[in-house]
Write an enzyme that holds these catalytic residues in place. Sequence first.
Site, short mmCIF file in Angstrom:
data_model
loop_
_atom_site.label_atom_id
_atom_site.label_comp_id
_atom_site.label_asym_id
_atom_site.label_seq_id
_atom_site.Cartn_x
_atom_site.Cartn_y
_atom_site.Cartn_z
CG HIS A 1 0.35 2.79 8.62
ND1 HIS A 1 -0.16 1.73 9.35
CD2 HIS A 1 1.57 2.36 8.18
CE1 HIS A 1 0.71 0.73 9.34
NE2 HIS A 1 1.77 1.09 8.63
CD GLU A 2 3.14 3.82 5.18
OE1 GLU A 2 4.23 3.59 5.73
OE2 GLU A 2 2.31 2.91 4.94
CD GLU B 1 4.42 -2.15 9.38
OE1 GLU B 1 3.47 -1.35 9.40
OE2 GLU B 1 5.42 -2.00 8.64
CG HIS C 1 5.82 3.20 9.84
ND1 HIS C 1 6.03 2.23 10.80
CD2 HIS C 1 5.02 2.63 8.91
CE1 HIS C 1 5.35 1.14 10.46
NE2 HIS C 1 4.72 1.36 9.33
N GLY D 1 0.82 -1.21 0.00
CA GLY D 1 0.00 0.00 0.00
C GLY D 1 0.85 1.26 0.00
CB ALA D 2 2.03 3.53 1.70
CG MET D 3 8.64 1.63 1.95
SD MET D 3 8.55 0.37 3.26
CE MET D 3 9.88 0.93 4.33
CD GLU D 4 7.78 1.94 7.09
OE1 GLU D 4 6.97 1.65 6.20
OE2 GLU D 4 8.22 1.12 7.91
CG ASN D 5 11.00 4.53 1.48
OD1 ASN D 5 11.42 3.44 1.79
ND2 ASN D 5 10.12 4.72 0.51
#
Length: 960
Positions: free
Chosen positions: A345-346, A368, A349, A309-313
């Site tokens: 959410h991201e 998570e 993180h 869905g997405a990535m918190e880089n």
Amino acid sequence: MEEQQNVRRILLFTILSSLALSARSWAPYRLPSHLVPEKYSLKIITHLEDENNFAFEGSVDIRVRCLQDGTNVTVHIKEPLKVVEEGVKVKAASGEEEGQELDIASHDQDLDNDFYVIGLSDELKQGMTYIVHIPFRGKLTQLLAGYYLSSYVDLATGQKRWLATTQFEPTDARRAFPCFDEPAMKARFSVSLGRSNNLTSLSNMPLNSTEPIENMPGWVWDHFSESVPMSTYLVAFIVSDFEHRVSPPLGPRHNDVNFRIWARKDAMDQVQLAIDVGPQALSFFEEYFDVPYPLPKQDMIAIPDFNSGAMENWGLITYRETTLLFDPMVSTIHNKQRVISVIAHELAHQWFGNLVTMKWWTDLWLNEGFATYAATLASNQIEPTWNLMDESAVEGYMIVTNLDSLKSSHPVSVPIGNPSEIPQIFDTISYKKGSFLLRMMSLFLGEVTFRKGVTSYLKTHRYKNAEQDDLWRALTAQAHLDGSLPEQVTVKDVMDTWTLQTGYPILTVTRNYDNGSATIKQERYFGLSHHQEQNQHWWVPISFTTQDEINFEDTSPKHWLPNTSSMEIFDLPASDKWVMFNLKASGLYRVNYDKKNWDLLVEAFNSDEFKNINVVNRAQIIDDAMNLARVGKITYDIAFGLLNYLKNEREYLPWRAALSNLGYIENMMRRTGEYGVFKRLLSPIYDEVSQSSPKNKTLFLIKQHSQIIAWACAYGVGDCVDQAKAAYKSWQKMSDPDANNPISINLRAIIYCTAIKYGDEDEWNFAWERYKNSNVGSEKNLILGSLGCSREEWILRRYLDWAMEDSSGIRRQDSYTAFVSSANGNIGYHVAYNFLKNHHKDLFDYYGPKATRLGRYYSSVGKSMNTMPEYMELKAIGEEPSFSLSKLTVEQTEEKVLNNIEWRTKYFDEIVRLLKNILKICRKAAPVVLTISKTFEKCFFIANKQLDVITIQLKDVRKK
Ligand code: BES
Ligand code: ZN
């Protein structure tokens, strides 16, 4: 040659393993511990100019500190990355030998563990630092992992455009550059990206300077600022022709983080929601965690091809288009909720995960679970009228109690054996159970204590790593300071019972009506009645209210049930008053009562009094009752006696709980023939709902409206199907249907699905054309979900074939949507299952590093199986190597099928009785529907007929 290499590999493997094991008793796949990275200087040139050769090349200088003498440098690499061995150098970076090169004796690869090993003739000395220089090159793949390609079609020119982007979590940074690819090996990163000067590059940190690349006219280096210490899985870089918009500053009280939203040019009209929500959520977390966001900028970008869905880089968050972009003219309220919660959410993180990271993947849930929990808090502040706290409580309760009732579930904090297990634990347990337990803690410790404890944990471990014990320690200290936990009890005592054990308890409350006492007994809850576990106990926070008190607000524990099997309490009311435990699902446990208390509750629900019972508890008790009936702990009489009150219920959450549980029964019966048996229950509420339209109404009203209509259309209640077909027809008649869609946005999913289900090729092709022409990810996704509703076998077969062909226009990331939506239909189920049987090997190749996806395929067909032959066949398929990366889901699906079989054998007669109950409900619904007497008559008539048909069919099934 190959043999020689193998011998070398085995030898090396043995040496490495023994080395590693003796040092830290590490497993062989863990990096040896004599070197730690301090700083990476990473240079990468990205080639997007030649369609026949998409590639990258570069070098990394890693400054490492030597903690123990040693003679090798071991880093991670994995295909498609290749080291240019001739260029590798190791130099001393401190001491008298500073600047001197060390002699390299060998280059080796351990393919099993993704290691590249530089063997040295000279010794690395403890306390010294070294620079390891490794040149490398690789191809850009389309596998959605490592440094990979994505593309889109430019609307004005019709040309395909390419971009390169990264996805490193959990262990794919090693596919892009040589690195110490473990979460605890934090270091600073200085990234330089070489690009053609008509493109833009992005990385975690702000751009510092740009300069021409020598001997490459038309190319430049972008140099980015040095990062804070961080894990490799959070590094990101992107080269694209995307555009951006800047969020306006929130105001003087807030930070001055430069917030930008990026997307392809043609999607820039869909970024407004993210522009607004991003800074709000960031600022919420700064306040909530009481720790400032440490980077000067935050970029968020919508990538057309994206696996999850997405990535918190850190500082450069990547999203699917559907989770960042929103078009108010096309996207649904569900999409809006999703975008807000994914952004939140991201961003959560950036603290939980990025600033403080788990030591090892075992504690992934800290990342998570916390991001999931905190996302609800932030979303709730952004949309305070949406009741998100209640929704997430009910949703979390239902989904976690369901999955975690399996023997094959796993503990929240889960030992990781083989690294192939890492991607599998990004699952309901880490996300939803983790989140639910954090909420439970916040409720039993109190919000203020919880928050302060979390802040102190973050401050203590910032830029470092932690494990769950560190969180427990911080919370215990705060709780004892605030007096919110008895001195002799620690958070660790309580929480270890929840995170180290699989499962959760069911409490059985047996009242003594003579003296106002009750025994509370706990045991593990299983979805299969014959499982038993004697030795598992939890520290259970016990809250309850009574008919006299009716206070659902005070969720702090009235008692603690320590991790023993039972206890007695004495403060219950008179014998004719009900008691209800676990207020607002504040604890992760089910509750069963003695028969008399159930009767009192059922009576209360079927009177006006039900409105005084908190709506979360209404949903929760429906879920408990239906599940307890399912495993034979109470009778279906009680459960349906309770459901009977739904004729007066108008709230979304209780209906949601009821429909999802009825959905189980329906699912078990669907392939026994005609299966629309529950439609009678829905008639009265459908009549009401279909005559109202929830414009500008609350989220729950809109959801209630669409869930009732979805069920009504699925079971042919009232005029639902005709209405849907008519609405779709009117869309088909539009002169420019891509620009003009008369169908109400939040009903589109149901209406498309219904029209396609009852339609033929025309309806299907019309939707397919709209799919191809749409410029909005969420709309495309919605259409893909509807195309699987067809009942034409040949259409579905073609659809599933197309879903695996890149040329069809269905992206790799969306392929499973086509499969799952097909598998949900009655005809589609068979088509999908056959497809999986024939093509699992192809799917395995198609997904490459992301083959964990096959688990979803497996579970979406397995979930409705309920006979032994089906089980045996499914199990045999699950043993194929194609499912080797989805072991957990495979096991869980198999166990669910066993549960289904048990349920089916045991409750055959019950089902028939249950159908009679539905008749009863029809009768009782009379007052509500008297005004619509035609519907009532129809309801009664069809239900009678249906009962006969089903009874006969079920008998046939039993004979088989
Ligand atoms: N860290 C994950 C992304 C991820 C997922 C990486 C799986 C590797 C494997 C990210 O924060 C995340 O959780 N994404 C979710 C969406 C989220 C809002 C629930 C996802 O991708 O499903
Ligand atoms: Zn996450």
